[in-house]
Design an enzyme around this catalytic site. Sequence first.
Site, PDB file in Angstrom:
ATOM      1  N   GLY A  75      31.284 -13.775 -14.207  1.00 57.46           N
ATOM      2  CA  GLY A  75      31.801 -15.115 -14.410  1.00 57.46           C
ATOM      3  C   GLY A  75      32.436 -16.048 -14.514  1.00 57.46           C
TER       4      GLY A  75
ATOM      5  N   HIS B 197      -5.017 -29.161 -13.151  1.00 51.88           N
ATOM      6  CA  HIS B 197      -5.766 -27.531 -13.459  1.00 51.88           C
ATOM      7  C   HIS B 197      -6.245 -27.413 -11.595  1.00 51.88           C
ATOM      8  CE1 HIS B 197      -8.301 -23.527 -13.893  1.00 51.88           C
ATOM      9  NE2 HIS B 197      -8.868 -24.605 -14.003  1.00 51.88           N
TER      10      HIS B 197
ATOM     11  N   CYS C 283      29.002 -26.722  -6.107  1.00 51.52           N
ATOM     12  CA  CYS C 283      26.941 -26.098  -6.204  1.00 51.52           C
ATOM     13  C   CYS C 283      26.466 -26.348  -5.226  1.00 51.52           C
ATOM     14  CB  CYS C 283      26.862 -26.926  -6.940  1.00 51.52           C
ATOM     15  SG  CYS C 283      24.253 -27.897  -6.786  1.00 51.52           S
TER      16      CYS C 283
ATOM     17  N   GLY D 234      31.332 -29.936  -4.363  1.00 47.81           N
ATOM     18  CA  GLY D 234      31.707 -28.963  -4.741  1.00 47.81           C
ATOM     19  C   GLY D 234      30.804 -27.145  -4.202  1.00 47.81           C
TER      20      GLY D 234
ATOM     21  N   GLY E 174      26.044  -7.942 -13.908  1.00 46.14           N
ATOM     22  CA  GLY E 174      23.914  -8.418 -13.984  1.00 46.14           C
ATOM     23  C   GLY E 174      24.068  -9.540 -14.086  1.00 46.14           C
ATOM     24  N   GLY E 175      24.601 -10.596 -13.993  1.00 42.28           N
ATOM     25  CA  GLY E 175      23.924 -12.080 -14.291  1.00 42.28           C
ATOM     26  C   GLY E 175      23.149 -13.021 -13.095  1.00 42.28           C
TER      27      GLY E 175
ATOM     28  N   SER F 161      30.640 -10.922  -9.822  1.00 38.90           N
ATOM     29  CA  SER F 161      29.735 -11.467 -10.100  1.00 38.90           C
ATOM     30  C   SER F 161      29.858 -11.656 -11.587  1.00 38.90           C
ATOM     31  CB  SER F 161      28.269 -11.449 -10.176  1.00 38.90           C
ATOM     32  OG  SER F 161      27.560 -10.407  -9.810  1.00 38.90           O
TER      33      SER F 161
HETATM   34  P1  FAD Z   1      33.046 -27.897  -9.239  1.00 36.32           P
HETATM   35  O1  FAD Z   1      31.199 -27.728  -9.049  1.00 36.32           O
HETATM   36  O2  FAD Z   1      33.299 -26.176  -9.512  1.00 36.32           O
HETATM   37  O3  FAD Z   1      33.554 -28.673  -8.230  1.00 36.32           O
HETATM   38  C1  FAD Z   1      34.759 -28.850  -8.398  1.00 36.32           C
HETATM   39  C2  FAD Z   1      35.172 -29.600  -7.103  1.00 36.32           C
HETATM   40  O4  FAD Z   1      36.746 -29.978  -7.514  1.00 36.32           O
HETATM   41  C3  FAD Z   1      34.973 -28.448  -6.212  1.00 36.32           C
HETATM   42  O5  FAD Z   1      35.214 -28.888  -4.418  1.00 36.32           O
HETATM   43  C4  FAD Z   1      37.048 -28.601  -6.108  1.00 36.32           C
HETATM   44  O6  FAD Z   1      37.499 -27.670  -5.024  1.00 36.32           O
HETATM   45  C5  FAD Z   1      37.505 -30.131  -6.317  1.00 36.32           C
HETATM   46  N1  FAD Z   1      38.659 -29.465  -7.278  1.00 36.32           N
HETATM   47  C6  FAD Z   1      38.898 -28.674  -8.369  1.00 36.32           C
HETATM   48  N2  FAD Z   1      40.850 -29.058  -8.583  1.00 36.32           N
HETATM   49  C7  FAD Z   1      40.564 -30.107  -8.020  1.00 36.32           C
HETATM   50  C8  FAD Z   1      42.000 -30.602  -8.072  1.00 36.32           C
HETATM   51  N3  FAD Z   1      43.487 -30.726  -8.267  1.00 36.32           N
HETATM   52  N4  FAD Z   1      42.220 -31.911  -6.871  1.00 36.32           N
HETATM   53  C9  FAD Z   1      40.774 -32.391  -5.846  1.00 36.32           C
HETATM   54  N5  FAD Z   1      39.800 -31.358  -6.534  1.00 36.32           N
HETATM   55  C10 FAD Z   1      39.996 -30.426  -6.852  1.00 36.32           C
HETATM   56  N6  FAD Z   1      23.426 -24.016 -11.296  1.00 36.32           N
HETATM   57  C11 FAD Z   1      22.367 -24.357 -11.253  1.00 36.32           C
HETATM   58  O7  FAD Z   1      22.437 -25.757 -11.690  1.00 36.32           O
HETATM   59  N7  FAD Z   1      21.510 -23.878 -10.832  1.00 36.32           N
HETATM   60  C12 FAD Z   1      21.788 -23.041  -9.870  1.00 36.32           C
HETATM   61  O8  FAD Z   1      20.317 -22.591  -8.801  1.00 36.32           O
HETATM   62  C13 FAD Z   1      23.360 -22.730  -9.374  1.00 36.32           C
HETATM   63  N8  FAD Z   1      23.538 -21.356  -8.796  1.00 36.32           N
HETATM   64  C14 FAD Z   1      25.185 -21.369  -8.502  1.00 36.32           C
HETATM   65  C15 FAD Z   1      24.796 -20.562  -7.194  1.00 36.32           C
HETATM   66  C16 FAD Z   1      26.719 -19.709  -7.368  1.00 36.32           C
HETATM   67  C17 FAD Z   1      26.218 -18.323  -6.297  1.00 36.32           C
HETATM   68  C18 FAD Z   1      27.648 -20.414  -7.919  1.00 36.32           C
HETATM   69  C19 FAD Z   1      29.017 -20.108  -8.086  1.00 36.32           C
HETATM   70  C20 FAD Z   1      26.998 -21.070  -9.413  1.00 36.32           C
HETATM   71  C21 FAD Z   1      26.041 -21.880  -9.053  1.00 36.32           C
HETATM   72  N9  FAD Z   1      25.439 -22.654 -10.214  1.00 36.32           N
HETATM   73  C22 FAD Z   1      24.166 -23.124 -10.275  1.00 36.32           C
HETATM   74  C23 FAD Z   1      26.293 -23.941 -10.597  1.00 36.32           C
HETATM   75  C24 FAD Z   1      26.931 -24.638 -10.446  1.00 36.32           C
HETATM   76  O9  FAD Z   1      27.194 -24.410  -8.830  1.00 36.32           O
HETATM   77  C25 FAD Z   1      28.079 -25.185 -10.899  1.00 36.32           C
HETATM   78  O10 FAD Z   1      27.536 -25.311 -12.304  1.00 36.32           O
HETATM   79  C26 FAD Z   1      28.799 -26.960 -10.954  1.00 36.32           C
HETATM   80  O11 FAD Z   1      28.751 -26.691  -9.634  1.00 36.32           O
HETATM   81  C27 FAD Z   1      29.498 -27.180 -11.624  1.00 36.32           C
HETATM   82  O12 FAD Z   1      29.925 -28.397 -11.106  1.00 36.32           O
HETATM   83  P2  FAD Z   1      31.544 -28.967 -11.162  1.00 36.32           P
HETATM   84  O13 FAD Z   1      31.509 -30.693 -10.601  1.00 36.32           O
HETATM   85  O14 FAD Z   1      31.457 -29.196 -12.724  1.00 36.32           O
HETATM   86  O15 FAD Z   1      32.171 -27.938 -10.640  1.00 36.32           O
HETATM   87  P1  NAI Z   2      27.276 -14.439 -15.937  1.00 34.42           P
HETATM   88  O1  NAI Z   2      28.038 -14.758 -16.991  1.00 34.42           O
HETATM   89  O2  NAI Z   2      25.683 -15.131 -15.746  1.00 34.42           O
HETATM   90  O3  NAI Z   2      26.968 -13.330 -15.231  1.00 34.42           O
HETATM   91  C1  NAI Z   2      28.099 -12.321 -15.989  1.00 34.42           C
HETATM   92  C2  NAI Z   2      27.867 -10.781 -15.912  1.00 34.42           C
HETATM   93  O4  NAI Z   2      28.936  -9.963 -15.834  1.00 34.42           O
HETATM   94  C3  NAI Z   2      27.523 -10.184 -17.175  1.00 34.42           C
HETATM   95  O5  NAI Z   2      26.180 -10.465 -17.683  1.00 34.42           O
HETATM   96  C4  NAI Z   2      28.374  -9.536 -18.125  1.00 34.42           C
HETATM   97  O6  NAI Z   2      28.169  -8.881 -18.853  1.00 34.42           O
HETATM   98  C5  NAI Z   2      28.189  -8.877 -16.921  1.00 34.42           C
HETATM   99  N1  NAI Z   2      30.084  -8.775 -16.852  1.00 34.42           N
HETATM  100  C6  NAI Z   2      31.291  -9.074 -17.330  1.00 34.42           C
HETATM  101  N2  NAI Z   2      32.387  -8.257 -17.530  1.00 34.42           N
HETATM  102  C7  NAI Z   2      31.760  -7.025 -16.619  1.00 34.42           C
HETATM  103  C8  NAI Z   2      31.895  -6.157 -15.721  1.00 34.42           C
HETATM  104  N3  NAI Z   2      33.313  -5.203 -15.742  1.00 34.42           N
HETATM  105  N4  NAI Z   2      32.340  -4.688 -15.519  1.00 34.42           N
HETATM  106  C9  NAI Z   2      30.508  -5.107 -15.349  1.00 34.42           C
HETATM  107  N5  NAI Z   2      29.181  -6.484 -15.846  1.00 34.42           N
HETATM  108  C10 NAI Z   2      30.438  -7.672 -16.433  1.00 34.42           C
HETATM  109  O7  NAI Z   2      28.715 -15.027 -15.188  1.00 34.42           O
HETATM  110  P2  NAI Z   2      27.944 -14.863 -13.096  1.00 34.42           P
HETATM  111  O8  NAI Z   2      26.843 -14.191 -12.416  1.00 34.42           O
HETATM  112  O9  NAI Z   2      28.971 -14.849 -12.204  1.00 34.42           O
HETATM  113  O10 NAI Z   2      27.571 -16.661 -12.667  1.00 34.42           O
HETATM  114  C11 NAI Z   2      28.718 -17.623 -13.043  1.00 34.42           C
HETATM  115  C12 NAI Z   2      28.133 -18.761 -13.554  1.00 34.42           C
HETATM  116  O11 NAI Z   2      27.107 -19.735 -12.605  1.00 34.42           O
HETATM  117  C13 NAI Z   2      26.119 -18.814 -14.682  1.00 34.42           C
HETATM  118  O12 NAI Z   2      26.654 -18.199 -15.816  1.00 34.42           O
HETATM  119  C14 NAI Z   2      26.232 -19.745 -14.341  1.00 34.42           C
HETATM  120  O13 NAI Z   2      26.273 -20.974 -15.301  1.00 34.42           O
HETATM  121  C15 NAI Z   2      26.593 -20.439 -12.687  1.00 34.42           C
HETATM  122  N6  NAI Z   2      25.121 -19.973 -12.359  1.00 34.42           N
HETATM  123  C16 NAI Z   2      23.677 -20.430 -12.119  1.00 34.42           C
HETATM  124  C17 NAI Z   2      23.019 -20.610 -11.103  1.00 34.42           C
HETATM  125  C18 NAI Z   2      21.461 -20.597 -11.678  1.00 34.42           C
HETATM  126  O14 NAI Z   2      21.526 -21.787 -12.792  1.00 34.42           O
HETATM  127  N7  NAI Z   2      20.204 -20.067 -11.267  1.00 34.42           N
HETATM  128  C19 NAI Z   2      22.983 -19.012 -10.358  1.00 34.42           C
HETATM  129  C20 NAI Z   2      24.454 -18.715 -10.002  1.00 34.42           C
HETATM  130  C21 NAI Z   2      25.551 -19.518 -10.860  1.00 34.42           C
END
Ligand code: FAD
Ligand code: NAI
Length: 455
Positions: free
Chosen positions: A268, A441, A41, A39, A183-184, A266
């Site tokens: 959301g 520690h 992740c 996925g 800036g999320g 980025s």
């Molecule tokens: P996904 O990982 O989105 O997997 C869903 C899968 O379903 C995908 O592979 C997709 O291809 C498949 N799918 C969709 N529709 C269909 C269909 N119709 N048929 C078959 N397959 C399908 N979370 C953290 O906890 N720590 C982090 O450090 C972190 N970093 C992140 C960094 C980035 C850049 C991003 C974008 C996200 C990050 N996240 C992080 C969030 C994390 O990736 C997601 O919360 C997590 O992947 C959710 O898992 P999921 O299984 O729900 O969905």
């Molecule tokens: P986010 O929800 O963390 O941040 C989005 C930011 O964009 C917010 O600060 C919001 O105020 C701002 N925003 C919204 N509309 C805007 C606009 N039109 N112009 C300017 N700013 C705007 O979403 P993000 O960074 O896209 O990440 C999505 C999700 O992925 C996270 O919520 C998190 O669940 C997951 N993720 C988790 C990570 C981790 O656990 N380390 C790392 C990366 C992603």
Amino acid sequence: MMVFDLIIIGGGPAGYLAAERAGHEGLNTLLIEKRFLGGVCLNEGCIPSKALLYSAKIYDGAVNGEKYGVTVENALLNHEVVVRRKNKVVKKLVAGIKSKLKMNNVTLVEGAAEILGKSDEGFEVRAGENSYTGLRLLIASGSVPVIPAIPGVKEGIEKGYVLTNREILDLKEVPSSLVIVGGGVIGLEMASYFNSAGSKVTVVEMLDHIAGFTDREISEILMKNYQKKGIEFKLGAKVTEVREDAVIYESEGRAYSLPADKVLMSIGRRAASQGLGLEKIGVITERGSIKTDERCRTNVPEVYAAGDVNGVSMLAHTAYREAEVCINNILGRKDIMRYSAIPSVIYTNPEVACTGENEESAKQKGIDFEASKLSMMYSGRYAAENEGGDGICKVLIDKKHRTVIGVHMIGNYSSEIIYGACLMIESQMRVNDIKELVFPHPTVSEIIREAIFEF
Ligand code: FAD
Ligand code: NAI
């Protein structure tokens, strides 16, 4: 015709873990994935971003080594090598998942799944040319980035100068200037890496602060750290147009233009619930997210949903636990999902890690709480390793019950320490019990113990 006990749609953290657990328990399980196993992740989220950030951390250490008595001449971050290594890490982990699924007798099918309906035999799901029948369904289709209707964004994505998490993690070259809209968490992690890699990074955020729901004091410290490194922030800023070489935004009634080699969107993510055929069986969604109860059941009997697609907490570790809750309930073991102590981490340098209530959310809920805040410098190890560090740790307790309800930290190793705080919250540990615990520690973790002694 073979009828599966369980059909899982989506092979991300929610889907693959559910499949592993289900297979292990003897359920005849089918997992359908349309893109890459692992996925978002594994392929374009958590793991790739952490691989990049680790290289940046090593590079930052080399560049800033002098205050620790280490001089590195000509330190260089080779982006191409960083990305190659990232791909190697991803490949290895995906292979690991594949073999675990095989070990647990899970049938894996590649293709986009679409629910066709329900017959007397079970739920009918099509993937590619084939149809499958399952007694139960688990929807784990994850999430996709929100793409706003700002003029120029769609065209920019088509032409390749506007990026989402998918493209930025695979960029061949470091952009000379990178404008990050939002800036999320994604925005900040990518700002951290590309700043170290040499881009001129500007973050444009709509709100008056970065890092969303993070404790406000901590998000301010994080922003100051970033500014020191040369990252610029435009807060309270609304992007009105994206051009091939610039981002136009408005702030306090004035329009500004930022030069941009590349633009990262980025702002959301939203549940990937379209095109699944949910309407064929009547699964209810709310603003696109599948509605689930505390047992991760949808409104349709025998249909479950886990992970980002339910829109509750879009984190991989939440997805894992929800997947387990689904499988336990399918097996007739009552298990419920609790969200009160889910950790959230921003893997920047310095790291931010939080769990439970923060001051704002505790106030909103009317909880009578007390907060204790300490400089991380009270930790011997932090002081030894962080010249000029400005990290803090905040602990919140419920005044009446004297239990920990929230912990918020900024400083390195926080990501590895926070689970201890989650344990304290989940097990409703009282302040006096924690005072009796022995922490190793010198470690940064001791800061929690120190902060607790303030109560
Ligand atoms: P996904 O990982 O989105 O997997 C869903 C899968 O379903 C995908 O592979 C997709 O291809 C498949 N799918 C969709 N529709 C269909 C269909 N119709 N048929 C078959 N397959 C399908 N979370 C953290 O906890 N720590 C982090 O450090 C972190 N970093 C992140 C960094 C980035 C850049 C991003 C974008 C996200 C990050 N996240 C992080 C969030 C994390 O990736 C997601 O919360 C997590 O992947 C959710 O898992 P999921 O299984 O729900 O969905
Ligand atoms: P986010 O929800 O963390 O941040 C989005 C930011 O964009 C917010 O600060 C919001 O105020 C701002 N925003 C919204 N509309 C805007 C606009 N039109 N112009 C300017 N700013 C705007 O979403 P993000 O960074 O896209 O990440 C999505 C999700 O992925 C996270 O919520 C998190 O669940 C997951 N993720 C988790 C990570 C981790 O656990 N380390 C790392 C990366 C992603």
